[in-house]
Design a protein around this motif. Structure first.
Motif, PDB file in Angstrom:
ATOM      1  N   SER A  55       0.794  -1.221   0.000  1.00  0.00           N
ATOM      2  CA  SER A  55       0.000   0.000   0.000  1.00  0.00           C
ATOM      3  C   SER A  55       0.832   1.279   0.000  1.00  0.00           C
ATOM      4  O   SER A  55       0.957   1.927   1.032  1.00  0.00           O
ATOM      5  CB  SER A  55      -0.964   0.009   1.182  1.00  0.00           C
ATOM      6  OG  SER A  55      -1.884   1.073   1.050  1.00  0.00           O
ATOM      7  N   PRO A  56       1.422   1.642  -1.106  1.00  0.00           N
ATOM      8  CA  PRO A  56       1.395   0.933  -2.383  1.00  0.00           C
ATOM      9  C   PRO A  56       2.433  -0.194  -2.415  1.00  0.00           C
ATOM     10  O   PRO A  56       3.459  -0.121  -1.724  1.00  0.00           O
ATOM     11  CB  PRO A  56       1.750   2.012  -3.391  1.00  0.00           C
ATOM     12  CG  PRO A  56       2.629   2.942  -2.635  1.00  0.00           C
ATOM     13  CD  PRO A  56       2.114   2.923  -1.218  1.00  0.00           C
ATOM     14  N   THR A 136      11.170  -0.021  -6.385  1.00  0.00           N
ATOM     15  CA  THR A 136      10.396   0.036  -7.622  1.00  0.00           C
ATOM     16  C   THR A 136       9.063  -0.665  -7.407  1.00  0.00           C
ATOM     17  O   THR A 136       8.923  -1.495  -6.506  1.00  0.00           O
ATOM     18  CB  THR A 136      11.170  -0.634  -8.795  1.00  0.00           C
ATOM     19  OG1 THR A 136      10.357  -0.565  -9.979  1.00  0.00           O
ATOM     20  CG2 THR A 136      11.515  -2.061  -8.496  1.00  0.00           C
ATOM     21  N   ARG A 137       8.104  -0.339  -8.216  1.00  0.00           N
ATOM     22  CA  ARG A 137       6.802  -1.018  -8.154  1.00  0.00           C
ATOM     23  C   ARG A 137       6.758  -2.204  -9.108  1.00  0.00           C
ATOM     24  O   ARG A 137       5.789  -2.923  -9.144  1.00  0.00           O
ATOM     25  CB  ARG A 137       5.704  -0.038  -8.459  1.00  0.00           C
ATOM     26  CG  ARG A 137       5.596   1.004  -7.385  1.00  0.00           C
ATOM     27  CD  ARG A 137       4.337   1.752  -7.452  1.00  0.00           C
ATOM     28  NE  ARG A 137       4.312   2.720  -6.366  1.00  0.00           N
ATOM     29  CZ  ARG A 137       3.410   3.626  -6.241  1.00  0.00           C
ATOM     30  NH1 ARG A 137       2.435   3.722  -7.109  1.00  0.00           N
ATOM     31  NH2 ARG A 137       3.443   4.468  -5.224  1.00  0.00           N
TER      32      ARG A 137
END
Length: 141
Positions: A55-56, A136-137
């Motif tokens: 989250s995120p 990083t996502r």
């Protein structure tokens, strides 16, 4: 589109290229001739297992790249080697985030190795581990 890892490694190689007279190669084999100022070969290394926050959803890497540093000289090769290592430390200290691409760049101490070469001045080489801290996502960087 390059991955975050490739973008960061390219930025690191570009930063190292600001050291005058010592070429930087990416993942190449050791050439037959070493320039008088030395040579650096950046190896991609291992990103390791990321820590994950939710989250995120974000993946936090402590990527261990390796920088091979090689000098060749009949005289003063130790001094040349350690001078090049000092220059590497100085350029990294000047831009620890690679212009904001990662959280922190931390070089570790060089692990030197003497390499005798038949019929030529001997080589002094070492590996400098460089730890790249970034988030990083994208799970596959």
């Amino acid at each position: 589109m390059p991955t975050p890892r490739e973008t960061i490694l390219t930025a690191l190689a570009d930063l190292l290229r600001t050291i005058p007279h010592a070429p930087v190669l990416r993942g190449e084999v050791l050439p037959e001739r070493i320039p008088p100022a030395g040579l650096m070969i950046l190896r991609d290394g291992n990103p390791g297992e990321p820590a994950v926050t939710l989250s995120p959803l974000t993946y936090h890497f402590q990527h261990r790249a390796e920088l091979e540093v090689i000098v060749q000289s009949a005289m003063e090769r130790d001094a040349l080697f350690y001078a090049l290592c000092a220059q590497i430390g100085a350029v990294i200290a000047a831009d620890r985030t690679l212009r904001g691409l990662c959280d922190w760049v931390e070089p570790e101490g060089a692990e030197p190795v003497d390499l005798p070469v038949e019929g030529a001045a001997s080589l002094k080489a070492g590996i400098i581990p460089i730890i790249l801290h970034y988030a990083t996502r994208e799970p596959l960087v």
